[in-house]
Design a protein around this motif. Structure first.
Motif, PDB file in Angstrom:
ATOM      1  N   ILE A  37       8.748   8.436  -3.214  1.00 33.96           N
ATOM      2  CA  ILE A  37       9.125   7.115  -2.724  1.00 33.96           C
ATOM      3  C   ILE A  37       8.001   6.475  -1.917  1.00 33.96           C
ATOM      4  N   VAL A  38       8.042   5.157  -1.861  1.00 38.52           N
ATOM      5  CA  VAL A  38       7.195   4.383  -0.960  1.00 38.52           C
ATOM      6  C   VAL A  38       8.077   3.938   0.194  1.00 38.52           C
ATOM      7  N   ILE A  39       7.582   4.110   1.426  1.00 40.02           N
ATOM      8  CA  ILE A  39       8.384   3.725   2.587  1.00 40.02           C
ATOM      9  C   ILE A  39       7.649   2.683   3.418  1.00 40.02           C
ATOM     10  N   MET A  40       8.435   1.776   4.003  1.00 38.46           N
ATOM     11  CA  MET A  40       7.920   0.745   4.898  1.00 38.46           C
ATOM     12  C   MET A  40       8.864   0.615   6.075  1.00 38.46           C
ATOM     13  N   ASN A  41       8.349   0.119   7.183  1.00 37.17           N
ATOM     14  CA  ASN A  41       9.176  -0.178   8.332  1.00 37.17           C
ATOM     15  C   ASN A  41      10.028  -1.401   8.029  1.00 37.17           C
ATOM     16  N   ASN A  42      11.282  -1.386   8.426  1.00 39.05           N
ATOM     17  CA  ASN A  42      12.198  -2.488   8.117  1.00 39.05           C
ATOM     18  C   ASN A  42      11.815  -3.804   8.784  1.00 39.05           C
ATOM     19  N   ALA A  43      10.888  -3.750   9.728  1.00 40.96           N
ATOM     20  CA  ALA A  43      10.447  -4.983  10.353  1.00 40.96           C
ATOM     21  C   ALA A  43       9.655  -5.848   9.374  1.00 40.96           C
ATOM     22  N   ARG A  44       9.250  -5.234   8.265  1.00 43.17           N
ATOM     23  CA  ARG A  44       8.527  -5.966   7.233  1.00 43.17           C
ATOM     24  C   ARG A  44       9.406  -6.116   5.993  1.00 43.17           C
ATOM     25  N   PRO A  45       9.164  -7.117   5.173  1.00 43.12           N
ATOM     26  CA  PRO A  45       9.941  -7.243   3.939  1.00 43.12           C
ATOM     27  C   PRO A  45       9.628  -6.094   2.990  1.00 43.12           C
ATOM     28  N   PRO A  46      10.624  -5.564   2.283  1.00 45.94           N
ATOM     29  CA  PRO A  46      10.379  -4.434   1.380  1.00 45.94           C
ATOM     30  C   PRO A  46       9.505  -4.827   0.196  1.00 45.94           C
ATOM     31  N   VAL A  47       8.710  -3.888  -0.244  1.00 50.66           N
ATOM     32  CA  VAL A  47       7.865  -4.070  -1.425  1.00 50.66           C
ATOM     33  C   VAL A  47       8.367  -3.096  -2.486  1.00 50.66           C
ATOM     34  N   VAL A  48       8.887  -3.606  -3.577  1.00 50.31           N
ATOM     35  CA  VAL A  48       9.504  -2.727  -4.571  1.00 50.31           C
ATOM     36  C   VAL A  48       8.866  -2.860  -5.947  1.00 50.31           C
ATOM     37  N   ASP A  49       7.914  -3.740  -6.091  1.00 49.69           N
ATOM     38  CA  ASP A  49       7.247  -3.954  -7.371  1.00 49.69           C
ATOM     39  C   ASP A  49       6.046  -3.032  -7.472  1.00 49.69           C
ATOM     40  N   LEU A  50       5.940  -2.268  -8.556  1.00 49.44           N
ATOM     41  CA  LEU A  50       4.848  -1.304  -8.693  1.00 49.44           C
ATOM     42  C   LEU A  50       3.483  -1.975  -8.691  1.00 49.44           C
ATOM     43  N   GLN A  51       3.401  -3.171  -9.250  1.00 45.44           N
ATOM     44  CA  GLN A  51       2.130  -3.889  -9.257  1.00 45.44           C
ATOM     45  C   GLN A  51       1.713  -4.251  -7.835  1.00 45.44           C
ATOM     46  N   GLN A  52       2.689  -4.664  -7.019  1.00 43.44           N
ATOM     47  CA  GLN A  52       2.396  -4.966  -5.624  1.00 43.44           C
ATOM     48  C   GLN A  52       1.988  -3.709  -4.867  1.00 43.44           C
ATOM     49  N   ILE A  53       2.697  -2.608  -5.107  1.00 47.40           N
ATOM     50  CA  ILE A  53       2.367  -1.344  -4.457  1.00 47.40           C
ATOM     51  C   ILE A  53       0.950  -0.919  -4.825  1.00 47.40           C
ATOM     52  N   ASN A  54       0.616  -1.033  -6.108  1.00 44.51           N
ATOM     53  CA  ASN A  54      -0.731  -0.709  -6.558  1.00 44.51           C
ATOM     54  C   ASN A  54      -1.749  -1.565  -5.824  1.00 44.51           C
ATOM     55  N   GLY A  55      -1.460  -2.854  -5.723  1.00 46.46           N
ATOM     56  CA  GLY A  55      -2.390  -3.763  -5.059  1.00 46.46           C
ATOM     57  C   GLY A  55      -2.601  -3.441  -3.595  1.00 46.46           C
ATOM     58  N   LEU A  56      -1.529  -3.070  -2.898  1.00 44.70           N
ATOM     59  CA  LEU A  56      -1.642  -2.750  -1.478  1.00 44.70           C
ATOM     60  C   LEU A  56      -2.429  -1.461  -1.252  1.00 44.70           C
ATOM     61  N   PHE A  57      -2.174  -0.455  -2.084  1.00 41.60           N
ATOM     62  CA  PHE A  57      -2.827   0.834  -1.877  1.00 41.60           C
ATOM     63  C   PHE A  57      -4.277   0.855  -2.369  1.00 41.60           C
ATOM     64  N   THR A  58      -4.636  -0.069  -3.258  1.00 35.08           N
ATOM     65  CA  THR A  58      -6.020  -0.112  -3.743  1.00 35.08           C
ATOM     66  C   THR A  58      -6.843  -1.192  -3.056  1.00 35.08           C
ATOM     67  N   GLY A  59      -6.204  -2.009  -2.224  1.00 33.24           N
ATOM     68  CA  GLY A  59      -6.935  -3.026  -1.481  1.00 33.24           C
ATOM     69  C   GLY A  59      -7.004  -4.372  -2.155  1.00 33.24           C
ATOM     70  N   GLN A  60      -6.395  -4.522  -3.338  1.00 31.22           N
ATOM     71  CA  GLN A  60      -6.356  -5.830  -3.983  1.00 31.22           C
ATOM     72  C   GLN A  60      -5.508  -6.802  -3.179  1.00 31.22           C
ATOM     73  N   LEU A  61      -4.435  -6.289  -2.593  1.00 34.72           N
ATOM     74  CA  LEU A  61      -3.601  -7.065  -1.690  1.00 34.72           C
ATOM     75  C   LEU A  61      -3.770  -6.482  -0.287  1.00 34.72           C
ATOM     76  N   THR A  62      -4.065  -7.310   0.666  1.00 35.64           N
ATOM     77  CA  THR A  62      -4.292  -6.833   2.030  1.00 35.64           C
ATOM     78  C   THR A  62      -3.331  -7.459   3.030  1.00 35.64           C
ATOM     79  N   ASN A  63      -2.473  -8.338   2.547  1.00 34.90           N
ATOM     80  CA  ASN A  63      -1.633  -9.103   3.456  1.00 34.90           C
ATOM     81  C   ASN A  63      -0.270  -9.310   2.825  1.00 34.90           C
ATOM     82  N   LEU A  64       0.792  -9.078   3.591  1.00 39.82           N
ATOM     83  CA  LEU A  64       2.136  -9.244   3.056  1.00 39.82           C
ATOM     84  C   LEU A  64       2.454 -10.697   2.740  1.00 39.82           C
TER      85      LEU A  64
END
Length: 210
Positions: free
Chosen positions: A74-101
């Protein structure tokens, strides 16, 4: 006349190596060992153990593998932030393509204008079983963003996400707490395996069949 009673057999010792993510299954291993009159000795090295417990299939299988259960990654986030459930978004966040929610949910920036939306990525060491699975299934060979922080244990990962509202990380379902500060997204279901170098015999065979 006096007779000498037969001494009980000496319990056979079985060395077991468990990754941090398979520790929840050690309780069952100890219980099965007791039924087989065996003693489990935890090994510090997978290469020295008769039985190795790990999450997911090994990259190279040189011995025998037996599935004892299955586990969710699973991918986990703090509830203070909006959940990210799209694999493409997760890929982007973990590889640095996306740096900002705000790149994912623009309304987040509108509601929380005082925050910049930057996110902190947490991973595990590259040789850990869960990180290897995540890299293969989600990142598909792309490197993790260079600014990612490394947690050495599942507990450290939990504390990082709990204490940082700007963080995202990975974990296994068995380590996921019921604490509502976490959002989660299941990204894969993988086998929990018991690996042996030789074909199991005797007490090892009984332990795996339990």
């Amino acid at each position: 006349s006096c007779s000498t009673s037969t001494p009980p057999p000496t319990p056979e010792v079985v060395s077991v190596y468990s990754s941090s993510f398979t520790q929840p299954w050690l309780t069952d291993v100890y219980a099965c060992a007791a039924e087989s009159s065996a003693v489990v000795r935890l090994s510090d090295s997978a290469s020295d153990a008769q039985v190795v417990l790990q999450i997911g299939e090994p990259e190279f299988l040189s011995g025998f593998a037996y599935q004892i259960d299955e586990e969710d990654i699973i991918v986990i986030m703090n509830n203070a932030r909006p959940p990210v459930v799209d694999l493409q978004q997760i890929n982007g966040l973990f590889t640095g393509q996306l740096t900002n929610l705000n790149q994912i949910t623009p309304e987040w920036g509108e509601v929380h204008a005082e925050e910049n939306g930057d996110i902190d990525v947490w991973v595990f060491p590259s040789n850990s079983d869960i990180q290897r699975i995540f890299d293969m299934l989600v990142l598909k060979g792309r490197p993790v963003v260079s600014t990612a922080m490394v947690a050495t244990t599942p507990y450290e990962m939990l504390e990082a996400i709990k204490n940082d509202t700007s963080s995202i990380g990975i974990l296994t379902q068995s380590w996921n707490p019921e604490n509502k500060v976490f959002e989660q997204a299941i990204i894969a279901t993988v086998p929990v395996l018991a690996l042996t170098q030789a074909e199991p015999q005797g007490v090892v065979k009984n332990l795996l069949a339990c």
